[in-house]
Design an enzyme around this catalytic site. Structure first.
Site, short mmCIF file in Angstrom:
data_model
loop_
_atom_site.label_atom_id
_atom_site.label_comp_id
_atom_site.label_asym_id
_atom_site.label_seq_id
_atom_site.Cartn_x
_atom_site.Cartn_y
_atom_site.Cartn_z
N GLU A 127 37.94 32.53 38.85
CA GLU A 127 37.01 31.43 38.59
C GLU A 127 37.27 30.28 39.56
OE1 GLU A 127 36.25 30.52 34.55
OE2 GLU A 127 36.04 32.64 34.04
N CYS A 142 32.15 30.93 37.02
CA CYS A 142 32.80 32.22 36.74
C CYS A 142 32.29 33.30 37.68
CB CYS A 142 32.55 32.62 35.29
SG CYS A 142 30.81 32.82 34.85
#
Length: 375
Positions: free
Chosen positions: A365, A331
């Site tokens: 991400e 992330c």
């Protein structure tokens, strides 16, 4: 995205671009960032342009109206960090969007429910299950419980009340979700205050991307930072056994429940930090939490990691180098880049994907699959 607050609300930072423009901006940024590691084509997983979030949080703003009547509004911050009153949000799912005005009307019409309310959290599923958490600066009394139960029934939702040292669950503290992943249904219970992927459509495609790029194995999978089993449960179809770790009690509770919902017996979940698990695997010391698990029974060939924004620590990074295959969901591209500087000394990148979980923001991400270099 057609939103009344686009360019005003600070949630959407890339408001000056169309969806394709903001996505291409992020793709080019990340290709440049990772160009020292690979020149392979990136797989791109797009989001819906609007109504993609099944999890959302809003502040509640009070002001005086006519006849000194208190008026409630949802609120966010603008780009100067001032309060921005809103009555809708185009990022949230259609279910949450439809519920928002109905809920604020219910709260507005009852002082017991509205007094000292300062935030609302929504957690929804594609199966139309909805959990709403109302957060207060006051003690919640029995009269609040009765009135909140009436709203539950009228709006067909589940409600939790929170205040200092209080958490009142009226029905239950989770929602039910069914995800169709590679033409197979998987069942999940998402708990309030537990981590869930906010963009369901992208989440499903993330899992499918890893499954499509992972061969069936007669060996075992080691997973670190497993959360509630979002990846673990569908990944178990690819491996003989799975050993998954997570430090959060709430997440382990969810993972065990989700495993039971899917009638899977090949997964063992352990509540341990990644650092402690590395010590256990390397036989540095014994851990009571592993008393019922014999690590020698496992023959790992793949490690899967979905760490927090801080990425991997040195110990975990070194552990990953021992596996034949590394699957890394990130992330935070900055810490992923840092970690790849070490991992690519022993492994080669075979697949790289970008997942646009948070459209119209700078955030994106990543997924990387690495195979061990041949000597």
């Amino acid at each position: 995205m057609n939103c009344n607050y686009f360019g005003i609300c600070a949630s959407c930072t890339l408001f000056d671009k169309t969806y394709e423009e903001q996505l291409n901006y992020k793709i080019q940024r990340e290709k440049e960032r990772f160009s020292n590691f690979t020149n392979i084509d990136f797989d791109i997983i797009k989001s819906n342009e609007s109504n993609f979030r099944n999890r959302a949080e809003f502040r509640i703003w009070w002001e005086k109206g006519e006849n000194n009547k208190e008026i409630l509004s949802y609120a966010m911050n603008d780009f100067k960090k001032n309060i921005l009153k809103i009555n809708s949000c185009e990022m949230v799912s259609f279910h949450i969007k439809e519920l928002m005005p109905k809920l604020i009307d219910e709260l507005q019409n009852d002082l017991e429910l509205s007094f000292k309310l300062f935030a609302v959290e929504f957690l929804g599923s594609s199966t139309k299950d909805m959990l709403v958490t109302l957060i207060y600066h006051k003690k919640l009394e029995e009269s609040w419980i009765q009135k909140a139960k009436e709203i539950e029934k009228r709006l067909d939702i589940k409600i939790i009340g929170r205040s200092k040292k209080q958490r009142l669950v009226l029905t239950n503290d989770y929602i039910n979700e069914t995800l169709n992943i590679s033409n197979q249904n998987f069942f999940f219970a998402y708990e309030e205050n537990g981590f869930t992927q906010p963009n369901t459509n992208v989440n499903v495609q993330m899992i499918e991307w890893v499954l499509e790029n992972t061969k069936n194995s007669s060996k075992d999978l080691c997973e670190l930072y497993c959360g509630g089993g979002n990846f673990t449960i569908p990944f178990s179809t690819k491996f003989r056994k799975v050993l998954a770790t997570e430090i959060s009690k709430t997440s382990i509770k969810s993972a065990l429940r989700n495993c039971s919902l899917n009638k899977i017996e090949s997964i063992s979940f352990i509540r341990m930090s990644a650092e402690d698990f590395v010590q256990a695997l390397n036989k540095v010391r014994a851990f009571n939490r592993l008393k019922d698990i014999n690590l020698d029974d496992y023959e790992f060939d793949t490690i899967f990691m979905d760490p927090p924004r801080s990425g991997l620590d040195d110990t975990t990074r070194n552990l990953a180098k021992d596996f034949e295959n590394i699957i890394y969901i990130s992330c935070n591209p900055e810490t992923l880049h840092r970690d790849l500087e070490e991992l690519t000394k022993t492994h080669e990148i075979e697949n790289f994907a970008l997942f646009d979980q948070f459209a119209f923001t700078n955030h994106i991400e990543s997924g990387v699959i690495l195979r061990k270099l041949k000597n």
